[in-house]
Design a protein around this motif. Structure first.
Motif, PDB file in Angstrom:
ATOM      1  N   PRO A 163      75.408  47.985  76.023  1.00  0.00           N
ATOM      2  CA  PRO A 163      76.018  49.321  76.200  1.00  0.00           C
ATOM      3  C   PRO A 163      76.527  49.961  75.028  1.00  0.00           C
ATOM      4  CG  PRO A 163      77.019  47.915  77.466  1.00  0.00           C
ATOM      5  CD  PRO A 163      75.955  47.000  77.002  1.00  0.00           C
ATOM      6  N   TYR A 208      74.383  55.432  90.349  1.00  0.00           N
ATOM      7  CA  TYR A 208      73.989  56.301  89.660  1.00  0.00           C
ATOM      8  C   TYR A 208      72.491  56.807  89.519  1.00  0.00           C
ATOM      9  CZ  TYR A 208      72.216  57.255  84.635  1.00  0.00           C
ATOM     10  OH  TYR A 208      71.747  57.902  83.561  1.00  0.00           O
ATOM     11  N   ASN A 225      69.730  59.612  87.476  1.00  0.00           N
ATOM     12  CA  ASN A 225      69.368  60.512  86.219  1.00  0.00           C
ATOM     13  C   ASN A 225      67.979  61.309  86.823  1.00  0.00           C
ATOM     14  OD1 ASN A 225      67.270  58.856  85.154  1.00  0.00           O
ATOM     15  ND2 ASN A 225      68.669  57.974  83.700  1.00  0.00           N
ATOM     16  N   SER A 247      69.774  54.490  81.534  1.00  0.00           N
ATOM     17  CA  SER A 247      70.189  53.820  82.728  1.00  0.00           C
ATOM     18  C   SER A 247      70.887  52.347  82.583  1.00  0.00           C
ATOM     19  CB  SER A 247      68.923  53.791  83.907  1.00  0.00           C
ATOM     20  OG  SER A 247      68.581  54.988  84.455  1.00  0.00           O
ATOM     21  N   LYS A 277      71.955  51.593  79.724  1.00  0.00           N
ATOM     22  CA  LYS A 277      73.069  51.555  78.857  1.00  0.00           C
ATOM     23  C   LYS A 277      74.320  51.834  80.061  1.00  0.00           C
ATOM     24  CE  LYS A 277      75.083  54.445  75.223  1.00  0.00           C
ATOM     25  NZ  LYS A 277      75.696  53.451  74.244  1.00  0.00           N
ATOM     26  N   GLU A 278      74.262  52.795  80.767  1.00  0.00           N
ATOM     27  CA  GLU A 278      75.301  53.474  81.557  1.00  0.00           C
ATOM     28  C   GLU A 278      75.779  52.176  82.821  1.00  0.00           C
ATOM     29  OE1 GLU A 278      76.188  57.634  81.300  1.00  0.00           O
ATOM     30  OE2 GLU A 278      76.377  55.912  79.944  1.00  0.00           O
ATOM     31  N   TYR A 326      82.426  52.854  86.928  1.00  0.00           N
ATOM     32  CA  TYR A 326      81.355  53.852  86.139  1.00  0.00           C
ATOM     33  C   TYR A 326      82.130  55.037  85.681  1.00  0.00           C
ATOM     34  CZ  TYR A 326      77.533  56.925  84.878  1.00  0.00           C
ATOM     35  OH  TYR A 326      76.657  57.711  84.338  1.00  0.00           O
ATOM     36  N   TYR A 339      83.797  54.108  82.944  1.00  0.00           N
ATOM     37  CA  TYR A 339      83.323  53.779  81.610  1.00  0.00           C
ATOM     38  C   TYR A 339      83.102  55.279  80.920  1.00  0.00           C
ATOM     39  CZ  TYR A 339      78.918  53.119  78.778  1.00  0.00           C
ATOM     40  OH  TYR A 339      78.082  52.881  77.839  1.00  0.00           O
ATOM     41  N   LEU A 340      82.661  56.358  81.957  1.00  0.00           N
ATOM     42  CA  LEU A 340      82.356  57.790  81.377  1.00  0.00           C
ATOM     43  C   LEU A 340      83.682  58.252  80.754  1.00  0.00           C
ATOM     44  CD1 LEU A 340      80.464  59.405  84.322  1.00  0.00           C
ATOM     45  CD2 LEU A 340      79.288  58.189  82.199  1.00  0.00           C
ATOM     46  N   ARG A 388      79.391  60.473  73.716  1.00  0.00           N
ATOM     47  CA  ARG A 388      78.075  60.882  74.442  1.00  0.00           C
ATOM     48  C   ARG A 388      77.576  62.191  74.004  1.00  0.00           C
ATOM     49  NH1 ARG A 388      78.090  58.154  79.057  1.00  0.00           N
ATOM     50  NH2 ARG A 388      76.900  59.314  80.146  1.00  0.00           N
TER      51      ARG A 388
END
Length: 330
Positions: A94, A190, A192, A234, A236-237, A316, A319-320, A327
């Motif tokens: 990550p 999560y 995307n 995906s 990485k997150e 998560y 982490y964000l 980012r």
């Protein structure tokens, strides 16, 4: 000694590779995967490296014993490769840029396609072992690829169940799993545009994450460039979220599940996904596979995933918050 020995009780093959017991624990001041070691190029971003201690070989020796009675033995044909994620010895996945992880996905794709060309390779598995808790002796960021000449039993079972489900319903099992998880919602961590990550209803690890393509794809080679970038994001997150969960590098076994080599009919009923098997159930407690799990394959999860999913979602979000400054650049 490198050979395959048949297990008649399970209809499966055991790889025997006695040289693997001599894999070194690396000294603090030397790593063969770092530039300057003489083992790798002085400059690289991601790299394929033939395993120095392979369990499978393109030119394997003759078996050391002969088969007798119900026992069979064959040459350990196949290929074992190491995939180096970065020249930086201390980098974690990550921490790599999104563009860098896309290069890793492209290398995975290239090796998957190339190894599938061998008519004797029945299954190509891309995987990563991370952390001392799963037996890692080499801390440099890397994964591996095994090209098996015998179909592994777990993959054989998974393919058979996906085929049976398709025969009975006309649907792809993983596509229906995605729809069911989306409808329920509480196990999703999560998503995307192209991938969704969730703790599936049945996983036997408290944090046994799946990353699944939304579109019906069966292998890396079917992804568009946009989908590869979404896959990189995906990874990485989600690994970043796991590292945030207990504020430490999260140990895991990660495996990419793709269609079998030379079996185009699996395109109808199989579906690309990544499975994580993380051994931590709490910050300093291991979820062991003990007698019931190993002796009967009777999996037992010590926590309901509806609860652990909430913990991983919160990690998560942390982490964000921790990475929001970097980012926009990606």
């Amino acid at each position: 000694m490198t050979e395959l020995r048949y297990n008649p009780l399970l209809g499966d093959w055991t790889m025997v590779a006695d040289k693997r017991q001599f894999r070194p624990n690396m000294p603090q001041d030397f790593c063969p995967f770092c530039p300057g070691s003489g083992k790798v190029p002085e400059h690289y971003e991601v790299l394929k490296y033939d395993n120095d201690f392979p369990a499978l070989m393109p030119e394997p020796p003759e078996p050391s014993v002969a088969g007798m009675g119900p026992y069979r033995v064959e040459k350990a044909y196949g290929k074992c490769e190491v995939i180096l994620y970065s020249p930086d010895h201390r980098a974690t996945l990550p921490e790599l840029s999104l563009d860098h992880i896309v290069k890793l996905v492209n290398l995975w794709t290239k090796r998957y396609v190339e190894l599938n060309r061998d008519p004797l390779h029945q299954y190509v598995m891309i995987f990563e072992n991370r952390g001392e808790e799963v037996g890692v002796t080499m801390p440099h960021p890397h994964g591996q690829i095994y090209a098996y000449s015998k179909m592994p039993l777990k993959i054989k079972t998974e393919l058979a169940n996906c085929r049976e489900y398709y025969s009975e319903t006309g649907h792809c099992l993983l596509c229906d799993m995605n729809r069911t998880e989306e409808e329920f919602g509480k196990r999703i961590i999560y998503e995307n545009e192209h991938f969704v990550a969730y703790l599936p209803f049945f996983t036997d690890y408290p944090f046994g994450l799946f990353i699944v393509s939304k579109a019906h794809r069966t292998g890396l080679d079917e992804f568009t460039e946009a989908e590869k970038r979404s896959l990189a994001l995906s990874l990485k997150e989600m690994i970043g979220a796991m590292d945030t969960l207990f504020d430490r590098p999260f140990p895991y076994m990660m495996v990419l599940h793709q269609r079998a080599a030379h079996e185009d009919e699996t395109r109808d009923y199989y579906h690309f996904h990544i499975e994580f098997y993380p051994p931590l159930r709490e910050e300093s407690k291991i979820k062991y596979y003990a007698s019931s799990e190993m002796g009967a394959w009777a999996a037992c999860n010590t926590q309901a995933v509806e609860q652990t999913a909430e913990a991983l979602r919160q990690a998560y979000q942390k982490y964000l918050e921790k990475t929001w400054l970097t980012r926009d650049a990606e």
